[in-house]
Design a protein around this motif. Structure first.
Motif, mmCIF file in Angstrom:
data_model
loop_
_atom_site.group_PDB
_atom_site.id
_atom_site.type_symbol
_atom_site.label_atom_id
_atom_site.label_comp_id
_atom_site.label_asym_id
_atom_site.label_seq_id
_atom_site.Cartn_x
_atom_site.Cartn_y
_atom_site.Cartn_z
ATOM 1 N N MET A 1 -12.413 23.010 -22.353
ATOM 2 C CA MET A 1 -11.779 24.249 -22.715
ATOM 3 C C MET A 1 -11.584 25.080 -21.447
ATOM 4 S SD MET A 1 -13.097 27.356 -25.092
ATOM 5 C CE MET A 1 -12.168 27.031 -26.562
ATOM 6 N N TYR A 2 -10.382 25.594 -21.276
ATOM 7 C CA TYR A 2 -10.086 26.458 -20.136
ATOM 8 C C TYR A 2 -10.565 27.873 -20.413
ATOM 9 C CZ TYR A 2 -7.186 22.841 -18.092
ATOM 10 O OH TYR A 2 -6.747 21.683 -17.519
ATOM 11 N N TYR A 16 -12.047 25.369 -15.717
ATOM 12 C CA TYR A 16 -13.010 24.854 -16.687
ATOM 13 C C TYR A 16 -14.238 24.336 -15.945
ATOM 14 C CZ TYR A 16 -11.251 20.311 -15.210
ATOM 15 O OH TYR A 16 -10.891 19.227 -14.443
ATOM 16 N N TYR A 17 -15.319 24.182 -16.681
ATOM 17 C CA TYR A 17 -16.536 23.588 -16.145
ATOM 18 C C TYR A 17 -16.599 22.135 -16.600
ATOM 19 C CZ TYR A 17 -18.315 28.091 -14.636
ATOM 20 O OH TYR A 17 -18.482 29.286 -13.995
ATOM 21 N N THR A 18 -16.896 21.249 -15.662
ATOM 22 C CA THR A 18 -17.069 19.841 -16.003
ATOM 23 C C THR A 18 -18.379 19.665 -16.753
ATOM 24 O OG1 THR A 18 -18.261 19.316 -13.968
ATOM 25 C CG2 THR A 18 -15.833 19.131 -13.908
ATOM 26 N N ASP A 19 -18.586 18.495 -17.295
ATOM 27 C CA ASP A 19 -19.837 18.205 -18.004
ATOM 28 C C ASP A 19 -21.057 18.385 -17.108
ATOM 29 O OD1 ASP A 19 -18.473 17.674 -20.346
ATOM 30 O OD2 ASP A 19 -18.422 15.508 -19.998
ATOM 31 N N SER A 20 -20.874 18.194 -15.803
ATOM 32 C CA SER A 20 -21.994 18.350 -14.870
ATOM 33 C C SER A 20 -22.162 19.797 -14.402
ATOM 34 C CB SER A 20 -21.808 17.429 -13.665
ATOM 35 O OG SER A 20 -20.651 17.799 -12.942
ATOM 36 N N GLY A 21 -21.276 20.691 -14.874
ATOM 37 C CA GLY A 21 -21.412 22.109 -14.539
ATOM 38 C C GLY A 21 -20.606 22.573 -13.336
ATOM 39 N N THR A 22 -19.749 21.717 -12.799
ATOM 40 C CA THR A 22 -18.921 22.071 -11.650
ATOM 41 C C THR A 22 -17.679 22.831 -12.121
ATOM 42 O OG1 THR A 22 -19.638 20.072 -10.504
ATOM 43 C CG2 THR A 22 -17.640 21.133 -9.675
ATOM 44 N N TRP A 23 -17.385 23.951 -11.444
ATOM 45 C CA TRP A 23 -16.193 24.736 -11.774
ATOM 46 C C TRP A 23 -14.956 24.068 -11.176
ATOM 47 C CZ3 TRP A 23 -14.041 28.107 -14.806
ATOM 48 C CH2 TRP A 23 -12.925 28.812 -14.414
ATOM 49 N N ARG A 24 -13.924 23.876 -11.980
ATOM 50 C CA ARG A 24 -12.649 23.307 -11.540
ATOM 51 C C ARG A 24 -11.563 24.359 -11.763
ATOM 52 N NH1 ARG A 24 -14.084 19.071 -8.542
ATOM 53 N NH2 ARG A 24 -15.252 17.555 -9.730
ATOM 54 N N HIS A 38 -2.593 32.605 -19.943
ATOM 55 C CA HIS A 38 -2.445 31.252 -19.415
ATOM 56 C C HIS A 38 -3.539 30.326 -19.955
ATOM 57 C CE1 HIS A 38 -1.010 28.125 -16.810
ATOM 58 N NE2 HIS A 38 -2.199 28.006 -16.252
ATOM 59 N N ALA A 39 -4.782 30.788 -19.947
ATOM 60 C CA ALA A 39 -5.883 29.979 -20.480
ATOM 61 C C ALA A 39 -5.639 29.658 -21.951
ATOM 62 C CB ALA A 39 -7.214 30.704 -20.297
ATOM 63 N N HIS A 40 -5.166 30.644 -22.680
ATOM 64 C CA HIS A 40 -4.874 30.449 -24.098
ATOM 65 C C HIS A 40 -3.804 29.368 -24.281
ATOM 66 C CE1 HIS A 40 -4.714 31.609 -28.319
ATOM 67 N NE2 HIS A 40 -3.400 31.619 -28.224
ATOM 68 N N SER A 41 -2.757 29.414 -23.460
ATOM 69 C CA SER A 41 -1.692 28.408 -23.581
ATOM 70 C C SER A 41 -2.199 27.021 -23.188
ATOM 71 C CB SER A 41 -0.466 28.797 -22.757
ATOM 72 O OG SER A 41 -0.723 28.709 -21.382
ATOM 73 N N LEU A 42 -3.061 26.939 -22.175
ATOM 74 C CA LEU A 42 -3.634 25.643 -21.794
ATOM 75 C C LEU A 42 -4.492 25.061 -22.909
ATOM 76 C CD1 LEU A 42 -4.631 26.340 -18.097
ATOM 77 C CD2 LEU A 42 -2.803 24.820 -18.887
ATOM 78 N N ASN A 43 -5.138 25.939 -23.644
ATOM 79 C CA ASN A 43 -5.979 25.508 -24.764
ATOM 80 C C ASN A 43 -5.156 25.314 -26.030
ATOM 81 O OD1 ASN A 43 -8.431 25.493 -23.333
ATOM 82 N ND2 ASN A 43 -8.615 27.699 -23.574
ATOM 83 N N GLU A 44 -3.843 25.405 -25.910
ATOM 84 C CA GLU A 44 -2.921 25.218 -27.028
ATOM 85 C C GLU A 44 -3.241 26.142 -28.191
ATOM 86 O OE1 GLU A 44 -2.001 21.140 -27.965
ATOM 87 O OE2 GLU A 44 -2.850 20.540 -26.049
ATOM 88 N N GLY A 45 -3.583 27.390 -27.862
ATOM 89 C CA GLY A 45 -3.848 28.378 -28.892
ATOM 90 C C GLY A 45 -5.206 28.241 -29.537
#
Length: 60
Positions: A1-2, A16-24, A38-45
């Motif tokens: 989730m973004y 987003y944070y990866t499963d290991s906790g790294t910020w991308r 923008h985050a909302h659109s990336l998450n497709e609403g």
């Protein structure tokens, strides 16, 4: 989730944070409103309530 977060004065990042906790980081924005949209659109609403319900039902 973004998600979006303030990364420095006047700059908001979407990413987003990866499963290991790294910020991308995906992008940078000049306002929280732009970053949120923008985050909302990336998450497709998708919102956190929808995500939690899907997890509880084993969909994700």
């Amino acid at each position: 989730m973004y998600i979006y977060q303030k990364s420095e004065p006047g700059i908001w990042t979407v990413g987003y944070y990866t499963d290991s906790g790294t910020w991308r980081q995906e992008s940078k924005w000049n306002s929280a409103a732009e970053a949120m949209e923008h985050a909302h659109s990336l998450n497709e609403g998708e919102n956190s309530y929808d995500t939690e319900n899907a997890r509880m039902k084993g969909r994700i």
